[in-house]
Design a protein around this motif. Structure first.
Motif, PDB file in Angstrom:
ATOM      1  N   ARG A 433       0.834  -1.206   0.000  1.00 10.65           N
ATOM      2  CA  ARG A 433       0.000   0.000   0.000  1.00 10.65           C
ATOM      3  C   ARG A 433       0.868   1.255   0.000  1.00 10.65           C
ATOM      4  NH1 ARG A 433      -4.165  -0.022   4.699  1.00 10.65           N
ATOM      5  NH2 ARG A 433      -4.800  -1.853   3.505  1.00 10.65           N
ATOM      6  N   ARG A 434       1.964   1.241   0.759  1.00 10.46           N
ATOM      7  CA  ARG A 434       2.864   2.397   0.775  1.00 10.46           C
ATOM      8  C   ARG A 434       3.529   2.598  -0.581  1.00 10.46           C
ATOM      9  NH1 ARG A 434       5.369   4.189   5.615  1.00 10.46           N
ATOM     10  NH2 ARG A 434       7.440   3.924   4.731  1.00 10.46           N
ATOM     11  N   ALA A 435       3.720   1.518  -1.332  1.00 11.55           N
ATOM     12  CA  ALA A 435       4.340   1.613  -2.653  1.00 11.55           C
ATOM     13  C   ALA A 435       3.351   2.020  -3.733  1.00 11.55           C
ATOM     14  CB  ALA A 435       4.980   0.275  -3.020  1.00 11.55           C
ATOM     15  N   GLY A 436       2.074   2.226  -3.375  1.00 11.39           N
ATOM     16  CA  GLY A 436       1.076   2.617  -4.360  1.00 11.39           C
ATOM     17  C   GLY A 436       0.520   1.463  -5.161  1.00 11.39           C
ATOM     18  N   GLY A 437       0.678   0.229  -4.655  1.00 15.49           N
ATOM     19  CA  GLY A 437       0.204  -0.933  -5.375  1.00 15.49           C
ATOM     20  C   GLY A 437      -0.967  -1.599  -4.687  1.00 15.49           C
ATOM     21  N   PRO A 463       3.099   0.205  -9.547  1.00 19.22           N
ATOM     22  CA  PRO A 463       3.084   1.194 -10.638  1.00 19.22           C
ATOM     23  C   PRO A 463       4.308   1.052 -11.538  1.00 19.22           C
ATOM     24  CG  PRO A 463       2.565   2.227  -8.543  1.00 19.22           C
ATOM     25  CD  PRO A 463       3.013   0.838  -8.223  1.00 19.22           C
ATOM     26  N   ALA A 464       4.050   1.068 -12.838  1.00 17.23           N
ATOM     27  CA  ALA A 464       5.134   0.918 -13.810  1.00 17.23           C
ATOM     28  C   ALA A 464       5.846   2.248 -14.019  1.00 17.23           C
ATOM     29  CB  ALA A 464       4.580   0.401 -15.143  1.00 17.23           C
ATOM     30  N   LEU A 465       7.117   2.148 -14.326  1.00 15.87           N
ATOM     31  CA  LEU A 465       7.963   3.320 -14.571  1.00 15.87           C
ATOM     32  C   LEU A 465       8.826   3.035 -15.791  1.00 15.87           C
ATOM     33  CD1 LEU A 465       8.894   6.095 -13.293  1.00 15.87           C
ATOM     34  CD2 LEU A 465      10.722   4.780 -12.209  1.00 15.87           C
ATOM     35  N   VAL A 466       8.929   4.029 -16.688  1.00 19.06           N
ATOM     36  CA  VAL A 466       9.793   3.831 -17.838  1.00 19.06           C
ATOM     37  C   VAL A 466      11.241   3.730 -17.393  1.00 19.06           C
ATOM     38  CG1 VAL A 466       8.216   5.031 -19.383  1.00 19.06           C
ATOM     39  CG2 VAL A 466       9.990   6.302 -18.204  1.00 19.06           C
ATOM     40  N   GLU A 467      12.075   3.154 -18.249  1.00 17.32           N
ATOM     41  CA  GLU A 467      13.464   3.010 -17.881  1.00 17.32           C
ATOM     42  C   GLU A 467      14.101   4.379 -17.642  1.00 17.32           C
ATOM     43  OE1 GLU A 467      15.775   0.580 -20.387  1.00 17.32           O
ATOM     44  OE2 GLU A 467      14.146  -0.828 -20.845  1.00 17.32           O
ATOM     45  N   PRO A 468      14.922   4.506 -16.563  1.00 22.65           N
ATOM     46  CA  PRO A 468      15.531   5.813 -16.259  1.00 22.65           C
ATOM     47  C   PRO A 468      16.315   6.381 -17.417  1.00 22.65           C
ATOM     48  CG  PRO A 468      15.833   4.266 -14.442  1.00 22.65           C
ATOM     49  CD  PRO A 468      15.263   3.475 -15.587  1.00 22.65           C
TER      50      PRO A 468
END
Length: 471
Positions: A433-437, A463-468
């Motif tokens: 939950r803290r990670a937004g999932g 939550p997905a994140l594009v590659e840095p």
């Protein structure tokens, strides 16, 4: 309320004084305007050398005289004195417009008299027009208004005080009921509810809000008592085991197998340490729920494939097997917290698995429009799904929500010696939950060839994140 009544009294008194002053000034201006209007009319007659005798005057309260430079009366109204001027020589200033108040006996009227002077005539033969008007009506009007204020003012103040007392009393009565109810709840130090007024106003909404708060406090207090009781029970178990083993070892004396006792004590100590760490972590999560700026958190991009590989490397293969992801799967969060999530899930799966625990990550999967989210289409949030699947007996659908509660262990798990304290999945849910999932539990797809049971799959959506490097 007394201060309010006192302030109201002062305000009314000042208002009454202003009313009297304004009324007196207005009436005086009216008298002056009428007298000057008459004087200007007579002055026009004098300038044109057409003074009639007697002088025409409208109204019986006016007296008019026209005097020359020597103080002789040249003309007068029908009821004015023809021998004695209205003003004494020292009061009369030739060539000036004046406004004076004189004794009415000099004019033949009762009370004070307002006298105005207007210059008239020619430079060779200067004249002065004197017009007098009684101020009796003005004084009488002011007296009547003053009397009404003096009589009505106390009655008005008393009436307003009674009304204010009744209104304030009726308004504060529900507040007093709330105060009494709160005092009663405090005295008995137990659950309770405050009385809710029938009127649908701010007090009623306040009472409803306070009752909701009391319900939440009561629920939190019940959860805290249950948590403390369960924690005490779980802490007592390893301590009791350690005490029992030490007492038996002391009773046996030289026959004691001290290496075995040390191994047992070390196992109980490790179990006790894990329990204390879990309790401290839950307490910290309760104190700082999902605060991104918490100093103990290190947020950053996390590659889920690498994270799964690191977790799987801690366990023998088999039974733990990792399905390598096709490509990178990036999310944002605290690496330590996400590692703890996967470790707890794998530990729980290993306690129930019959032959294999499977780790995998898929995604990204869209999950509806969320403005400003990175890693998906315009304005769309996407998620990676991490799954931990075992081939154990699974969890009945009725118990799948209950297993995430603190100190909850199903009967099969409680029967195992290596069973946990029932905090692992509770910690997992708070960290996700803290990670937004989100976290879901479902049946695994049975594999008849493996001869396993229905199995269990725990899915963690992050939550997905594009590659840095692509930023």
């Amino acid at each position: 309320m007394a201060i309010g009544v006192l302030g109201l009294s002062v305000g009314l008194a000042l208002g009454g004084m202003l009313l009297l002053g304004a009324l007196g000034w207005t009436l005086q201006r009216t008298v002056d305007a009428e007298a000057l209007r008459t004087a200007d009319a007579v002055a026009l007659l004098a300038d044109s050398d057409a003074l009639p005798d007697p002088l025409p005057v409208a109204g019986g309260q006016l007296r008019v005289q026209v005097v020359d430079e020597a103080g002789r009366i040249r003309a007068a109204s029908i009821d004015a004195d023809r021998l004695v001027p209205m003003l004494r020589p020292d009061q009369l200033r030739a060539g000036q417009r004046q406004r004076l108040v004189v004794d009415g006996r000099r004019v033949g009227l009762s009370g004070p008299v307002r006298v105005v002077t207007v210059p008239a005539g020619t430079p060779a033969e200067p004249l002065t027009v004197l017009v007098a008007k009684s101020l009796t009506d003005v004084r009488h009007s002011l007296h009547v208004v003053r009397t009404l204020l003096l009589v009505g003012f106390p009655l008005l103040v008393v009436g307003l005080a009674v009304v204010a007392w009744r209104v304030v009393g009726a308004t504060l009565r529900p507040v007093e009921a709330l105060r009494s109810g709160a005092a009663e709840i405090t005295d008995r130090a137990g659950p309770g509810r405050l009385p809710v007024p029938a009127a649908r106003d701010e007090i009623q909404r306040l009472a409803v809000t306070l009752n909701d708060m009391l319900d939440r406090l009561a629920a939190a207090r019940a959860r805290q008592r249950a948590f403390v009781a369960d924690a005490a029970h779980e802490l007592r178990s390893p301590l009791t085991n350690m005490r029992t083993e030490l007492e038996v070892a002391r009773r046996l004396g030289d026959a004691t197998d001290w290496p075995a006792v040390a191994e047992d004590l070390l196992a109980d100590t490790e179990r006790l340490g894990r329990l204390v760490d879990d309790l401290l972590l839950l307490a910290r999560l309760d104190e700082q729920p999902a605060r991104p700026d918490a100093p103990s958190r290190t947020l950053g991009p996390v590659e889920l494939g690498e994270l799964l590989g690191g977790v799987a490397a801690r366990y023998p293969s088999p039974p733990v097997r990792l399905v390598p992801p096709a490509g990178s799967r990036w999310t944002e969060g605290d690496p330590g917290e996400l590692h703890r999530v996967l470790t707890n899930l794998v530990d729980n799966a290993l306690r129930h698995a019959r032959g294999e625990v499977l780790l995998a990550v898929t995604g990204p999967e869209p999950a509806g429009p969320v403005p400003g989210q990175r890693g998906a289409g315009p304005g769309e949030r996407a998620y990676h799904v991490v799954t931990v699947t075992d081939d154990g007996p699974g969890i009945p659908a009725a118990d799948r929500e209950r297993v995430f509660q603190r100190f909850t262990r199903l009967d099969d798990a409680r029967a195992r010696d290596a069973g946990g304290a029932g905090l692992g999945l509770a910690i997992v849910r708070e960290l996700v939950r803290r990670a937004g999932g989100t976290l879901t539990v479902s049946d695994a797809v049975p594999d008849p060839a493996a001869g396993g049971g229905p199995g269990l799959r725990v899915s963690v959506r992050l939550p997905a994140l594009v590659e840095p490097e692509a930023d």
